[in-house]
Design a protein around this motif. Structure first.
Motif, PDB file in Angstrom:
ATOM      1  N   ARG A   1       2.603  15.529   3.082  1.00 30.27           N
ATOM      2  CA  ARG A   1       1.542  15.371   4.314  1.00 30.27           C
ATOM      3  C   ARG A   1       1.724  15.755   4.868  1.00 30.27           C
ATOM      4  NH1 ARG A   1      -2.621  13.143   1.123  1.00 30.27           N
ATOM      5  NH2 ARG A   1      -3.761  13.726   2.273  1.00 30.27           N
TER       6      ARG A   1
ATOM      7  N   GLY B   1       5.547   5.867   1.714  1.00 27.21           N
ATOM      8  CA  GLY B   1       5.845   6.410   0.539  1.00 27.21           C
ATOM      9  C   GLY B   1       4.613   7.781  -0.007  1.00 27.21           C
ATOM     10  N   ILE B   2       3.044   7.436   1.119  1.00 25.03           N
ATOM     11  CA  ILE B   2       2.308   8.366   1.128  1.00 25.03           C
ATOM     12  C   ILE B   2       2.292   9.086   1.902  1.00 25.03           C
ATOM     13  CG2 ILE B   2       0.522   6.731  -0.791  1.00 25.03           C
ATOM     14  CD1 ILE B   2      -0.855   6.080   2.034  1.00 25.03           C
TER      15      ILE B   2
ATOM     16  N   ARG C   1       0.967  -1.359  -0.374  1.00 24.57           N
ATOM     17  CA  ARG C   1       0.001  -0.083  -0.189  1.00 24.57           C
ATOM     18  C   ARG C   1       0.449   0.942  -0.011  1.00 24.57           C
ATOM     19  NH1 ARG C   1      -3.526  -1.352   4.617  1.00 24.57           N
ATOM     20  NH2 ARG C   1      -2.102  -2.761   5.329  1.00 24.57           N
ATOM     21  N   LEU C   2       2.486   0.993   0.368  1.00 27.51           N
ATOM     22  CA  LEU C   2       3.032   2.031   0.001  1.00 27.51           C
ATOM     23  C   LEU C   2       2.999   3.318   1.337  1.00 27.51           C
ATOM     24  CD1 LEU C   2       3.419   3.009  -3.694  1.00 27.51           C
ATOM     25  CD2 LEU C   2       4.555   1.040  -2.373  1.00 27.51           C
ATOM     26  N   ILE C   3       2.809   2.823   2.164  1.00 25.51           N
ATOM     27  CA  ILE C   3       2.046   3.914   3.215  1.00 25.51           C
ATOM     28  C   ILE C   3       3.371   4.202   3.704  1.00 25.51           C
ATOM     29  CG2 ILE C   3       1.155   3.436   5.660  1.00 25.51           C
ATOM     30  CD1 ILE C   3      -1.000   2.703   4.500  1.00 25.51           C
TER      31      ILE C   3
ATOM     32  N   VAL D   1      -6.557   4.592   2.182  1.00 29.86           N
ATOM     33  CA  VAL D   1      -5.949   5.750   2.261  1.00 29.86           C
ATOM     34  C   VAL D   1      -5.196   4.969   1.230  1.00 29.86           C
ATOM     35  CG1 VAL D   1      -6.100   6.007   5.059  1.00 29.86           C
ATOM     36  CG2 VAL D   1      -4.849   4.074   3.570  1.00 29.86           C
ATOM     37  N   GLN D   2      -4.952   3.708   0.243  1.00 24.01           N
ATOM     38  CA  GLN D   2      -3.420   3.666  -0.490  1.00 24.01           C
ATOM     39  C   GLN D   2      -4.265   4.442  -1.782  1.00 24.01           C
ATOM     40  OE1 GLN D   2      -5.660   1.364   1.665  1.00 24.01           O
ATOM     41  NE2 GLN D   2      -6.126  -0.408   0.442  1.00 24.01           N
TER      42      GLN D   2
ATOM     43  N   ASN E   1      -7.228  18.264  -0.339  1.00 23.61           N
ATOM     44  CA  ASN E   1      -6.545  17.401   0.508  1.00 23.61           C
ATOM     45  C   ASN E   1      -6.785  16.554   1.322  1.00 23.61           C
ATOM     46  OD1 ASN E   1      -4.550  17.239   3.340  1.00 23.61           O
ATOM     47  ND2 ASN E   1      -3.042  17.222   2.057  1.00 23.61           N
ATOM     48  N   ARG E   2      -7.823  17.209   1.615  1.00 22.89           N
ATOM     49  CA  ARG E   2      -8.613  16.355   2.515  1.00 22.89           C
ATOM     50  C   ARG E   2      -9.233  15.154   2.549  1.00 22.89           C
ATOM     51  NH1 ARG E   2      -5.150  16.327   5.431  1.00 22.89           N
ATOM     52  NH2 ARG E   2      -6.158  15.106   7.417  1.00 22.89           N
TER      53      ARG E   2
ATOM     54  N   ILE F   1      -4.342   7.628  -1.820  1.00 26.51           N
ATOM     55  CA  ILE F   1      -3.521   8.892  -2.298  1.00 26.51           C
ATOM     56  C   ILE F   1      -2.726   8.544  -3.082  1.00 26.51           C
ATOM     57  CG2 ILE F   1      -2.548  10.237  -0.683  1.00 26.51           C
ATOM     58  CD1 ILE F   1      -3.616   9.614   2.398  1.00 26.51           C
TER      59      ILE F   1
ATOM     60  N   GLU G   1      -7.829  13.423  -0.128  1.00 29.11           N
ATOM     61  CA  GLU G   1      -7.675  12.309  -0.540  1.00 29.11           C
ATOM     62  C   GLU G   1      -7.189  11.338   0.314  1.00 29.11           C
ATOM     63  OE1 GLU G   1      -3.689  14.426  -1.059  1.00 29.11           O
ATOM     64  OE2 GLU G   1      -4.420  15.445  -2.781  1.00 29.11           O
ATOM     65  N   VAL G   2      -7.960  11.223   2.160  1.00 26.17           N
ATOM     66  CA  VAL G   2      -7.472  10.503   2.772  1.00 26.17           C
ATOM     67  C   VAL G   2      -8.442   9.193   2.793  1.00 26.17           C
ATOM     68  CG1 VAL G   2      -7.356  10.162   5.241  1.00 26.17           C
ATOM     69  CG2 VAL G   2      -6.988  12.311   4.076  1.00 26.17           C
ATOM     70  N   PHE G   3      -9.375   9.056   2.527  1.00 28.07           N
ATOM     71  CA  PHE G   3     -10.224   7.932   2.514  1.00 28.07           C
ATOM     72  C   PHE G   3     -10.882   7.884   0.907  1.00 28.07           C
ATOM     73  CE2 PHE G   3     -10.611   8.975   6.893  1.00 28.07           C
ATOM     74  CZ  PHE G   3     -10.182   7.494   7.862  1.00 28.07           C
TER      75      PHE G   3
ATOM     76  N   VAL H   1       5.979   7.936  -5.735  1.00 31.20           N
ATOM     77  CA  VAL H   1       5.827   7.250  -4.029  1.00 31.20           C
ATOM     78  C   VAL H   1       6.240   6.096  -3.732  1.00 31.20           C
ATOM     79  CG1 VAL H   1       3.367   6.217  -2.730  1.00 31.20           C
ATOM     80  CG2 VAL H   1       3.666   8.894  -4.123  1.00 31.20           C
ATOM     81  N   LEU H   2       6.275   5.318  -5.119  1.00 27.39           N
ATOM     82  CA  LEU H   2       6.456   3.476  -4.875  1.00 27.39           C
ATOM     83  C   LEU H   2       8.111   3.849  -4.953  1.00 27.39           C
ATOM     84  CD1 LEU H   2       6.312   0.948  -5.234  1.00 27.39           C
ATOM     85  CD2 LEU H   2       6.310   0.715  -7.577  1.00 27.39           C
TER      86      LEU H   2
END
Lengths: 423, 252
Positions: A47, A42-43, A38-40, B93-94, B234-235, B96, B237-239, B105-106
């Motif tokens: 933020r 990274g995300i 899920r790349l927690i 959340v994933q 931004n908010r 995002i 995005e979270v869920f 991100v990866l």
């Protein structure tokens, strides 16, 4: 002889096993994670700092409380936020509710069927009606503790950097105390069942690592304890472990000074059993007669001892909180902790499966620049694999069904959480 | 005796907190086992899938190809398929990473990034037909029990279209996050959760998704009095709500 288990059920997340018993007592073993990344970490980058406790809680639904609290601690370390003694006590209680939530699920519903050779847990719950009710009461109690203090049983809503959003209700706290006293007696009876399980005979020397607090058997704070040196601070300890990455593996496996190691209840009991109190101390002394147990199956009974310890300690900690006479201003958190400059923080707590580390770098704009989560399962996965290599030759003369059951029993004794390991 | 209903509890990549939330029902869920056969639940069984299910509950999002296969096979074998929780419904959340450079991100997360599967995250309705959704992060266990009981009785399950504010102790007072100029999606979000977030320390981040027929322009107007467009997005995005929000905006 080749052994292939596509998916080991009754653990958190998706894990497969491949083994090969060669000539003599040599075996190969590989645990393979079938979980998406899920790349927690990274995300989190970019933020705001206070998204970390919220998002990292979602790493795991079995142990969300420890991720949330570890994240809060690490962020507070980065941002230079001090919390009151009252906040610490409440967090300690929350960690204990987490131990109860996770251990009661694991011990009773995931582990016990193995020892009664029952594939379907539902059948076992009918055969062991009294014990099922006891286990469910422990789980229900732990959920209630999390709700009264943390706002919700899974994914807390009342915890914040610096403290809490709402002051816990005094009457509700006292009710929890009363309930804990009734529950303790039942838990002690339930412990009998786990004391008498026929744990497989197994032993392999390994390193046990945990938090050690010089004052009490604690999950919230202390130094990191390994056998080869005096306990040291978290930031000093972290360079001693490595997260080993390999292609196609979504888990970064932990190494301590170049070798695998064990974290979790057995590590804590091995390192800290002299700090236990009350009923838990008695049970530990009666069962763990050696200085250190190298039988990883004993992790199961170690969890049971912690269940007893947590039920007793929640009562004592609530007493301490109420007597402390804390005011709103001691407990309720402010809203803004944006740092003045770039900062780093580390935090560690004991999670049900072992020591959990969160590490953050926050920029002067309040946004996260780097996040790292080192979960217990990622740390012990290599140790599990090494144990399995030693265990496999013992199983070569068994029939296929029994052999596979024993392998799964060892995996489950570790109580791996694959969602945490991957995140 | 009537035939037991065959249920599958299937977990794709997620925290698995929604199935754990069900445990909160305690004995009430075990009592249902007279009517329900948990034909597949990796927490309870160590047995292979049956040929057919009456209902499967899917938690999480498919990330690996293997998981996508599991999801499609579950759909093929089941009469009803129910999305369980925010990840399955909206991406979790994933998701995002979808709103940022997911390759970057990866790379920030793994050294051997070329060997790690990194698809765009989507709710399961983008891959299979979904008959019903039980929302939330995590789900409300009472709501789960209601839905299951309704289905067992041959009725259609339903979730009332009320806002989160309905149960919020802050609503209408100066403690209301909106009155303090803080972004809270309570008025536009599907209630039924008991408002545990704004009821405690946190503004609502709409983990249960928007209410039906919600006017997102009105929402934007209200929030833009004190927040920038970027802050609002931004908010969301979270869920995993940002894409839904943009779809609703484009509809107008």
């Amino acid at each position: 002889m080749k052994i292939n288990i596509d998916q080991v059920a009754k653990i958190e997340g998706h894990l497969g096993f491949m083994g090969h018993i060669l000539e003599g007592d040599v075996a190969k073993a590989r645990v393979e994670v079938h979980e998406g990344a899920r790349l927690i970490e990274g995300i989190l980058v970019g933020r705001r700092y206070d998204d970390a406790p919220l998002i990292t809680s979602r790493i795991c639904g079995v142990c969300p409380i420890v991720h949330n609290i570890c994240s809060l601690k690490s962020m507070e370390d980065a941002l230079g936020v001090e919390v009151s003694e009252g906040v610490k006590i409440l967090r300690k209680i929350l960690l204990m509710s987490q131990m109860l939530q996770s251990h009661s699920l694991h011990l009773f519903f995931l582990v016990l069927p193995d020892y009664f050779k029952e594939d379907e847990t539902i059948k076992l719950t009918k055969e062991m009606e009294k014990e099922t009710e006891q286990a469910l009461r422990i789980r229900a109690f732990s959920d209630k503790v999390a709700e009264v203090i943390g706002g919700r049983a899974i994914h807390l809503t009342n915890t914040k950097i610096g403290g809490f959003g709402r002051f816990p209700d005094r009457k509700e706290l006292q009710e929890l105390q009363e309930e804990s006293r009734e529950l303790l007696l039942e838990a002690v009876t339930l412990a009998e069942v786990f004391k008498d399980l026929s744990y497989p005979d197994f032993s392999r020397k390994t390193e046990f690592i945990s938090i050690t607090n010089s004052e009490e058997y604690d999950f919230y704070e202390g130094k990191i304890n390994a056998s080869d040196e005096e306990p040291i601070d978290v930031n000093m300890f972290l360079p001693r472990i490595k997260e080993m990455e390999s292609p196609f593996d979504v888990v970064k496996r932990g190494q301590y000074k170049g070798d695998s190691y064990m974290v979790g209840s057995l590590a804590r009991i091995n390192n800290n059993k002299n700090d236990l109190k009350g009923e838990a101390k008695k049970l530990a002394e009666a069962f763990f007669k050696e200085d250190i147990s190298y039988n990883t199956f004993h992790n199961i009974y170690a969890q049971m001892i912690e269940v007893i310890y947590c039920i007793e300690s929640i009562d004592n900690l609530i007493e301490k909180f109420i007597k402390g006479g804390y005011l709103e201003e001691d407990i309720i958190a402010k809203d803004d902790f944006t740092p003045k400059e770039d900062c780093w923080g580390v935090g560690a707590v004991e999670a049900p499966r072992g020591t959990l580390f969160h590490i953050y770098n926050v920029g002067s704009d309040g946004n996260i620049k780097k996040g790292d989560v080192i979960s217990p399962t990622a740390q012990f996965l290599q140790n599990l694999e090494n144990d399995l290599k030693v265990f496999l030759p013992d199983l070569k003369n068994m029939d296929k069904e029994e052999r596979e059951r024993k392998i799964k029993m060892m995996v489950r004794a570790y109580d791996p959480c694959i969602s945490c390991a991957t995140h | 005796m009537s035939k037991k209903i065959k249920i599958g509890m299937i977990s794709l990549t997620s925290c698995e907190g929604c199935r754990i939330a069900i445990l909160k029902l305690g004995k009430r869920i075990l009592d249902l086992s007279d009517k329900i056969d948990f034909s597949e639940c990796s927490y309870l069984e160590d047995t292979p899938w049956p040929d057919n299910f009456d209902i499967v509950f899917i938690e999480g999002t498919p990330i690996t190809k293997r998981e996508l296969g599991v999801l499609k096979e579950a759909r093929r074998r089941s009469k009803k398929l129910i999305a369980l929780g925010n990840c399955a419904a909206l991406g979790g959340v994933q998701e995002i990473k979808n709103y940022h450079n997911k390759e970057e991100v990866l790379r920030k997360t793994y050294k051997y990034y070329n060997s790690i599967e990194n698809p765009e995250i989507k709710g399961i309705k983008e891959f299979v037909d979904v008959d019903f959704t039980i929302p939330g992060c995590p789900i409300n266990s009472e709501e789960f029990l209601e839905v299951v009981t309704k289905i067992l009785n041959g009725e259609d399950p339903k979730i009332l279209q009320v806002p989160v504010c309905k149960d919020c102790p802050r609503a209408g007072s100066e403690r209301c996050f909106l009155n303090q100029n803080k972004i809270c999606f309570g008025p536009w979000t599907l209630g039924g959760c008991g408002s545990p977030c704004p009821g405690n320390a946190l503004p609502c981040l709409a983990c249960r998704g928007f209410r039906e027929g919600v006017n997102v322009d009105m929402m934007e107007k209200t929030l833009e009095k004190f927040a920038t467009k970027e802050e609002i997005e931004n908010r969301l995005e979270v869920f995993g709500l940002l894409d839904e929000y943009k779809k609703l905006k484009n509809k107008k």
